[in-house]
Each structure stands twice: as C-alpha cells, then as structure tokens.
Design a protein around this motif. Structure first.
Motif, PDB file in Angstrom:
ATOM      1  N   PHE A 170       0.849  -1.173   0.000  1.00 54.28           N
ATOM      2  CA  PHE A 170       0.000   0.000   0.000  1.00 54.28           C
ATOM      3  C   PHE A 170       0.887   1.225   0.000  1.00 54.28           C
ATOM      4  N   SER A 171       0.414   2.288  -0.610  1.00 58.13           N
ATOM      5  CA  SER A 171       1.159   3.535  -0.539  1.00 58.13           C
ATOM      6  C   SER A 171       1.167   4.019   0.896  1.00 58.13           C
ATOM      7  N   LYS A 172       2.128   4.831   1.214  1.00 57.16           N
ATOM      8  CA  LYS A 172       2.281   5.308   2.584  1.00 57.16           C
ATOM      9  C   LYS A 172       1.013   6.007   3.048  1.00 57.16           C
ATOM     10  N   ILE A 173       0.538   5.600   4.231  1.00 61.51           N
ATOM     11  CA  ILE A 173      -0.708   6.138   4.757  1.00 61.51           C
ATOM     12  C   ILE A 173      -0.390   7.045   5.927  1.00 61.51           C
ATOM     13  N   THR A 174      -0.711   8.306   5.827  1.00 64.90           N
ATOM     14  CA  THR A 174      -0.566   9.236   6.936  1.00 64.90           C
ATOM     15  C   THR A 174      -1.869   9.996   7.090  1.00 64.90           C
ATOM     16  N   GLN A 175      -1.961  10.743   8.164  1.00 63.50           N
ATOM     17  CA  GLN A 175      -3.149  11.560   8.361  1.00 63.50           C
ATOM     18  C   GLN A 175      -3.181  12.663   7.308  1.00 63.50           C
ATOM     19  N   SER A 176      -4.354  13.239   7.085  1.00 63.24           N
ATOM     20  CA  SER A 176      -4.507  14.231   6.024  1.00 63.24           C
ATOM     21  C   SER A 176      -3.573  15.423   6.219  1.00 63.24           C
ATOM     22  N   ARG A 177      -3.295  15.767   7.471  1.00 57.65           N
ATOM     23  CA  ARG A 177      -2.361  16.851   7.727  1.00 57.65           C
ATOM     24  C   ARG A 177      -0.943  16.309   7.653  1.00 57.65           C
ATOM     25  N   ALA A 178      -0.088  16.887   6.853  1.00 62.30           N
ATOM     26  CA  ALA A 178       1.277  16.402   6.679  1.00 62.30           C
ATOM     27  C   ALA A 178       2.077  16.585   7.964  1.00 62.30           C
ATOM     28  N   PHE A 179       3.041  15.697   8.163  1.00 65.10           N
ATOM     29  CA  PHE A 179       3.896  15.788   9.341  1.00 65.10           C
ATOM     30  C   PHE A 179       4.834  16.987   9.231  1.00 65.10           C
ATOM     31  N   CYS A 180       5.012  17.678  10.346  1.00 63.84           N
ATOM     32  CA  CYS A 180       6.021  18.735  10.407  1.00 63.84           C
ATOM     33  C   CYS A 180       6.695  18.654  11.764  1.00 63.84           C
ATOM     34  N   MET A 181       7.889  19.192  11.876  1.00 62.92           N
ATOM     35  CA  MET A 181       8.650  19.068  13.105  1.00 62.92           C
ATOM     36  C   MET A 181       7.959  19.729  14.286  1.00 62.92           C
ATOM     37  N   SER A 182       7.065  20.693  14.019  1.00 65.84           N
ATOM     38  CA  SER A 182       6.355  21.332  15.122  1.00 65.84           C
ATOM     39  C   SER A 182       5.413  20.363  15.825  1.00 65.84           C
ATOM     40  N   ASP A 183       5.039  19.261  15.127  1.00 69.24           N
ATOM     41  CA  ASP A 183       4.199  18.256  15.769  1.00 69.24           C
ATOM     42  C   ASP A 183       4.866  17.715  17.027  1.00 69.24           C
ATOM     43  N   ALA A 184       6.191  17.599  16.979  1.00 72.42           N
ATOM     44  CA  ALA A 184       6.923  17.047  18.107  1.00 72.42           C
ATOM     45  C   ALA A 184       6.953  18.009  19.293  1.00 72.42           C
ATOM     46  N   CYS A 185       6.556  19.246  19.100  1.00 73.74           N
ATOM     47  CA  CYS A 185       6.546  20.226  20.187  1.00 73.74           C
ATOM     48  C   CYS A 185       5.206  20.250  20.918  1.00 73.74           C
ATOM     49  N   ARG A 186       4.191  19.585  20.356  1.00 71.07           N
ATOM     50  CA  ARG A 186       2.873  19.591  20.970  1.00 71.07           C
ATOM     51  C   ARG A 186       2.821  18.615  22.138  1.00 71.07           C
ATOM     52  N   THR A 187       1.910  18.846  23.048  1.00 71.73           N
ATOM     53  CA  THR A 187       1.607  17.883  24.099  1.00 71.73           C
ATOM     54  C   THR A 187       0.264  17.252  23.769  1.00 71.73           C
ATOM     55  N   TYR A 188       0.267  15.955  23.585  1.00 67.14           N
ATOM     56  CA  TYR A 188      -0.939  15.226  23.183  1.00 67.14           C
ATOM     57  C   TYR A 188      -1.651  14.686  24.418  1.00 67.14           C
ATOM     58  N   ASP A 189      -2.929  14.482  24.266  1.00 66.19           N
ATOM     59  CA  ASP A 189      -3.672  13.825  25.332  1.00 66.19           C
ATOM     60  C   ASP A 189      -3.193  12.385  25.464  1.00 66.19           C
ATOM     61  N   CYS A 190      -2.943  11.747  24.316  1.00 64.47           N
ATOM     62  CA  CYS A 190      -2.495  10.357  24.318  1.00 64.47           C
ATOM     63  C   CYS A 190      -1.633  10.102  23.089  1.00 64.47           C
TER      64      CYS A 190
ATOM     65  N   SER B 282     -16.798  14.058  20.647  1.00 59.29           N
ATOM     66  CA  SER B 282     -15.935  15.106  21.197  1.00 59.29           C
ATOM     67  C   SER B 282     -14.807  14.451  21.965  1.00 59.29           C
ATOM     68  N   GLN B 283     -13.657  15.083  21.966  1.00 54.39           N
ATOM     69  CA  GLN B 283     -12.496  14.572  22.665  1.00 54.39           C
ATOM     70  C   GLN B 283     -11.911  15.656  23.551  1.00 54.39           C
ATOM     71  N   LYS B 284     -11.177  15.205  24.567  1.00 54.93           N
ATOM     72  CA  LYS B 284     -10.546  16.154  25.474  1.00 54.93           C
ATOM     73  C   LYS B 284      -9.245  16.704  24.903  1.00 54.93           C
ATOM     74  N   GLY B 285      -8.650  15.999  23.955  1.00 56.07           N
ATOM     75  CA  GLY B 285      -7.393  16.461  23.381  1.00 56.07           C
ATOM     76  C   GLY B 285      -6.972  15.581  22.227  1.00 56.07           C
ATOM     77  N   PRO B 286      -5.942  15.991  21.476  1.00 53.84           N
ATOM     78  CA  PRO B 286      -5.513  15.243  20.293  1.00 53.84           C
ATOM     79  C   PRO B 286      -4.793  13.953  20.664  1.00 53.84           C
ATOM     80  N   CYS B 287      -4.856  12.993  19.742  1.00 54.89           N
ATOM     81  CA  CYS B 287      -4.184  11.703  19.912  1.00 54.89           C
ATOM     82  C   CYS B 287      -3.277  11.464  18.710  1.00 54.89           C
ATOM     83  N   LEU B 288      -2.104  10.917  18.966  1.00 51.60           N
ATOM     84  CA  LEU B 288      -1.136  10.630  17.915  1.00 51.60           C
ATOM     85  C   LEU B 288      -0.792   9.146  17.943  1.00 51.60           C
ATOM     86  N   ILE B 289      -0.814   8.501  16.774  1.00 53.60           N
ATOM     87  CA  ILE B 289      -0.407   7.104  16.639  1.00 53.60           C
ATOM     88  C   ILE B 289       0.897   7.078  15.850  1.00 53.60           C
ATOM     89  N   LEU B 290       1.921   6.460  16.413  1.00 50.22           N
ATOM     90  CA  LEU B 290       3.234   6.382  15.777  1.00 50.22           C
ATOM     91  C   LEU B 290       3.501   4.935  15.363  1.00 50.22           C
TER      92      LEU B 290
END
Length: 404
Positions: free
Chosen positions: A3-23, A44-52
């Motif tokens: 499969f072609s690389k699957i990422t979220q619709s928003r492209a990754f940027c280094m500023s993502d690593a500066c965020r604090t995620y809920d999970c 509704s959610q209390k905060g963003p979630c990131l899957i790596l």
C-alpha cells in the motif's frame, strides 16, 4: 501486495513534536489502529491523539479470525471477507464436523483491516497516524510522558505502548502458539469453500501439539498453516519444513502459485504480563494481555478494549488496561492450559472430546469466552477427569501445595 504510505490528512512537520498530546499510541498494529478508529468515532475529545507506527507502509502480511457473536456489533464486521458455517477438527483417526447456526467463523485480511482503519482515522481532526517513525524510548517525566523518536521528541499525558513484545517465552503454566502459513492457488479445484479445517491431523510430542489449519477462500485457493501449541520455543524453519510437506501432499504434483506468506507467535499464558511501572504508560495488544489465553484469539477482544479505552480518554479519564475476560473465563483458561501442558501427548484427545461434546454454536461460544452453563457443561463433562482435577487443584491451592 503493498500500500502507498498512509498518513493523516495533515502532513507531518517538526512542530508536531513540540505539541503535548492527550495520548500517544506507540504502534499502529491491530491494537493501535482499533483504538484510533474508536477515538475517531467520538463526537468530542478532550485532546488530540497521535499514533506512531515504525512501518512506512502496510502490507498484506497476516489475517485475523474470530467467531461472530450475534450479541456484539463491531466495525470489523464490515470488513469480513469470508465466513464458514461448517468446520472440522480431526486427528487420532477421528473427525468431528461442526455446523453453526448463529456463529460463523469469520476471516479478515490484513489489507482490508489496514485500509479501513486508516480511512476511518483519516476522517478525524483529533487523531493523527504517522508512519515511518521509529520510537527509541518512552519515559514518564513526572506528570508528562516523553516519547523519543527519529522525528524528534513527543509529549503526552498518557502513552499506550502497543508494540509487540521484544521476546516471548512460554509461561510456566502456559504455551506459545507458533505458526507459519501460505496462501496458495492451485491449478485444479481442491477445496470445498464452505468448509474450514480448524485443527487437522492433530498430533503431539513432548514439545508441542501440532495441527494444520486450512481456510479455503474458493475452490482453488486457501490459506494453509502449520501450527504448534508449544511448551518451548520452536524455530520457524521447523514449521516451514512441516508446512512444505503438508502442501506437497495436498497438491499431489499439480501446479500451484504461492500468493503470500504469514507467520506469528501468540502468547497463550494464564498469568497477565507485567505492566510498565507507571500509571501513565500502559501496555496494550498482545504484549498487554489481550489474547484469550486458552485459544490465542485476540482481535475482537482488542477491539472491545479499544472501544472502552477510547470512551475513557474521551471522558478525560486515564486509559484502561486490556480486556482480560471474566473471573470464570480466566480460571477455566488456567485450568485448561495447565492440563494441556502437563499432558501434551493427550492434548489431541482433549480437543477432540471438546468438539465431540458440543454443537457448532456451543463450540464457538465456548472458545469466544461464554460462561453460560449450557455452553460450559457439555465441554467440562467431556474432559478426562484426572488431568483436569489435578490442574484445577493446582489452580485453586497452588502447585507447591498440590504436590506435597
């Protein structure tokens, strides 16, 4: 199939690593993606979630099976590509046929699972899946978890580590389910596509219970696996040799194409795995104890946990641990595994007696975790009394007292 690389619709940027995620979920396999799907479904959610996920792309490298439960509905039901209402268990010159009325045996290809899960996650603004990310360290820095990766450091209130276990060894009272398989297409019709072989040619030695697993996808094509319920580690090469012999015997000299391979190791252990030493870092998936200990089935249990865990996070509460079944279910699993491990040479007899004593729906319900007496009694009454009474005694008063 890739499969072609699957990422979220928003492209990754280094500023993502500066965020604090809920999970942050480390690992985008079955557990990580199931959780992502249920988080994406929340209103509704209390905060963003990131899957790596360390893989840069998903491939069709495995399959999952389960018995349909008419009392439970899951998004996974929509991606079932094949069902069998008729299956067999054979060995020791015996064969047991089962026909289900309400609980067919269901097959999910990993390609369908990955595509469906990633598509559902992509629709959410609060859940982001990033592939091709290597995690090197997870730590609790006093109130905030730190996840170190080759893309930078991420911070989160909670981390769910859904990666596979680094190493596996059998629990002293458990087993390892080790399997290798190939999807084969034969030139001539070979199979009844309505009938699956769940445990074929059951036999045992002092290391393992061995059997073949054949899921016919059509008259020409089937997934064929060689499986061991083992008391010690068995190398994949040995299973590969056994699989090759099984396929050659089945083919009878006709031409065939090998479409794909799959292999795996599933812990069948009656004691829960050790969790991380902090309430903010939680293990999930197979390494977190998601497997039904006596059977090795996990996908529906993982999805059940994911739904509960997403609800917890959505309500602003900490994530919950893996679904481990009822008290009765866990006790029966421990007794069964102790009896099998202590009597490996008789284990084929145990499985055949279980099958002979039940209807198709009872057999499916028992292996799915039902504690209904109408399901339990036919199974328990069929089991040989001495080995199971000894296992039950060890379970209730402990092995040291039982042997004194």
């Amino acid at each position: 199939m890739g499969f072609s690389k699957i990422t979220q619709s928003r492209a990754f940027c280094m500023s993502d690593a500066c965020r604090t995620y809920d999970c942050i979920v480390v690992g985008g396999g079955a557990a990580g993606l199931c959780l992502g799907v249920h988080l994406a479904k929340l209103q509704s959610q209390k905060g963003p979630c990131l899957i790596l996920e360390r893989r840069s792309q998903y491939v069709d490298d495995r399959s999952w099976c389960f018995w349909e439960n008419p009392n439970e509905i899951s998004w996974i039901d929509r991606i079932v590509s094949k069902q069998w209402w008729h299956w067999e268990i054979s060995g020791c010159e015996e064969e047991v046929d089962h026909r289900a009325v309400n609980r067919p045996y269901c097959y999910v290809r990993s390609s369908d699972f990955y595509q469906s899960a990633c598509s559902l996650i992509k629709q959410s603004n609060d859940v982001n899946l990033q592939t091709g990310v290597e995690v090197s360290e997870i730590s609790d820095s006093g109130g905030v978890c730190l996840v170190r990766t080759d893309h930078g450091d991420y911070r989160a209130k909670h981390v769910i580590d859904a990666r596979p276990a680094v190493s596996l060894s059998p629990d002293p009272s458990g087993l390892l389910q080790i399997f290798v398989g190939s999807e084969i297409s034969f030139s001539k019709p070979m199979f009844d596509p309505r009938r699956a072989v769940l445990m074929g040619n059951l036999n045992a030695d002092d290391r393992a219970v061995w059997f073949q697993y054949v899921l016919p996808l059509d008259a020409h094509r089937a997934l064929i696996e060689e499986t061991a319920f083992a008391s010690e580690w068995i190398e994949a090469d040995e299973l590969d040799r056994r699989l090759k012999v099984s396929i050659q015997n089945l083919a009878g000299g006709q031409t065939m194409d090998i479409l794909r391979h799959e292999k795996g190791v599933i812990p069948m252990q009656s004691t829960p795995p050790q969790q991380r030493g902090t309430s903010r870092i939680l293990r999930a998936g197979l390494a977190g104890g998601a497997v039904r200990a006596s059977t090795g089935y996990a996908l529906r249990r993982i999805d059940k946990w994911a739904k509960q865990c997403a609800a917890q996070l959505g309500a602003g509460r900490p994530p919950c641990g893996a679904y481990s079944g009822t008290v009765v279910e866990r006790s029966l699993d421990r007794i069964f595994l102790r009896a099998v491990r202590a009597n490996l040479s008789r284990a084929p007899e145990f499985f055949l007696k279980m099958a002979k004593g039940t209807t198709g729906d009872q057999f499916a319900a028992f292996l799915t975790g039902s504690t209904d007496p109408r399901v339990l009694f036919p199974v328990i009454s069929r089991m040989p009394k001495r080995p199971f009474l000894a296992a039950a005694t060890q379970n209730w008063i402990g092995p040291s007292h039982a042997s004194s």
